[in-house]
Design a protein around this motif. Structure first.
Motif, PDB file in Angstrom:
ATOM      1  N   VAL A   7      -7.285  -1.130  -4.245  1.00  0.00           N
ATOM      2  CA  VAL A   7      -8.017   0.221  -4.391  1.00  0.00           C
ATOM      3  C   VAL A   7      -8.977   0.151  -5.649  1.00  0.00           C
ATOM      4  N   ILE A  34     -16.235   1.093  -0.812  1.00  0.00           N
ATOM      5  CA  ILE A  34     -14.799   1.060  -0.669  1.00  0.00           C
ATOM      6  C   ILE A  34     -14.457   0.702   0.753  1.00  0.00           C
ATOM      7  N   HIS A  35     -15.314   0.922   1.662  1.00  0.00           N
ATOM      8  CA  HIS A  35     -15.052   0.817   3.123  1.00  0.00           C
ATOM      9  C   HIS A  35     -15.229  -0.794   3.281  1.00  0.00           C
ATOM     10  N   VAL A  42     -13.482   6.050   4.400  1.00  0.00           N
ATOM     11  CA  VAL A  42     -13.556   6.807   3.296  1.00  0.00           C
ATOM     12  C   VAL A  42     -14.516   8.043   3.430  1.00  0.00           C
ATOM     13  N   ILE A  63      -8.952   8.688   1.614  1.00  0.00           N
ATOM     14  CA  ILE A  63      -9.116   7.393   2.428  1.00  0.00           C
ATOM     15  C   ILE A  63      -8.235   7.392   3.421  1.00  0.00           C
TER      16      ILE A  63
END
Length: 224
Positions: A7, A34-35, A42, A63
């Protein structure tokens, strides 16, 4: 628990993105970053970058688990502040000058086949980082955390194999300060200490506290 590093690695992607974008576009770019790093859906309610320093403030970060785990909520972070080393970020090195994490909820899940969502996150992050190297992109590395403030409200465990083992752990930790984490190993050690001291406490035997990976100890305690 290498998924935590995963993360944080996703946050590095945000840091690199922040070098080139501004707030109106950055919130969408952040969720996509992030995806891309985790494969997880997200949502980010608010996103703001500093005008004079390379810092990002995010609110309402949620998330979600992978489809095989029902797309349920994995992590809820009402507030997240990230101040990163700009030069290191450009080189693919994850170095946080300041990190403030407010974690309202972390949901650990074991499905009917015995698979854990934490292990799925770790696996995805490892494979996606390796794929970056194959595409001749810089391999993301952990470069340390100078100062971290962390608050944790609760951790829930849902066991679809044996519902009687499902539970909720009220942590109620507020603004604990951690400094001088320089290496991957030091981060792992702190995570292990955090699990034993704050979450598990009486659930793990003294022998277990000194041996094994943190994620294994967590699984052992939750399965009892």
């Amino acid at each position: 628990m290498r998924w935590v590093i995963g993360v944080l690695t996703a946050l590095l992607a945000l840091a690199v993105t922040a070098l080139f974008c501004r707030d109106p576009f950055l919130k969408l770019a952040a969720a996509r970053a992030i995806h891309k790093c985790t494969g997880m859906k997200v949502e980010i309610a608010k996103f703001k970058t500093g005008l004079r320093n390379p810092a990002m403030t995010m609110q309402g970060v949620k998330i979600y688990n992978y489809g095989e785990f029902g797309d349920s909520l994995f992590m809820d972070m009402p507030n997240l502040l990230v101040e990163f080393d700009q030069e290191d970020a450009a080189q693919g090195r994850l170095h946080f000058k300041k990190l403030r994490v407010e974690l309202a909820e972390l949901n650990v899940l074991r499905d009917r086949a015995g698979r854990w969502n934490l292990e799925k996150v770790e696996k995805e992050m490892t494979e996606r980082n390796a794929a970056r190297t194959k595409r001749s992109q810089p391999r993301l590395s952990f470069g340390g955390i100078d100062e971290m403030h962390i608050s944790v409200a609760r951790v829930t465990f849902k066991d679809l194999q044996k519902s009687s083992k499902s539970r909720e752990i009220l942590v109620n930790m507020r603004d604990e300060v951690v400094t001088g984490i320089h290496t991957d190993e030091e981060l792992q050690e702190w995570i292990g200490s955090f699990i034993f001291r704050v979450i598990l406490q009486e659930a793990v035997s003294p022998t277990s506290k000194r041996k094994g990976k943190p994620i294994d100890a967590l699984k052992e305690a939750l399965e009892k």
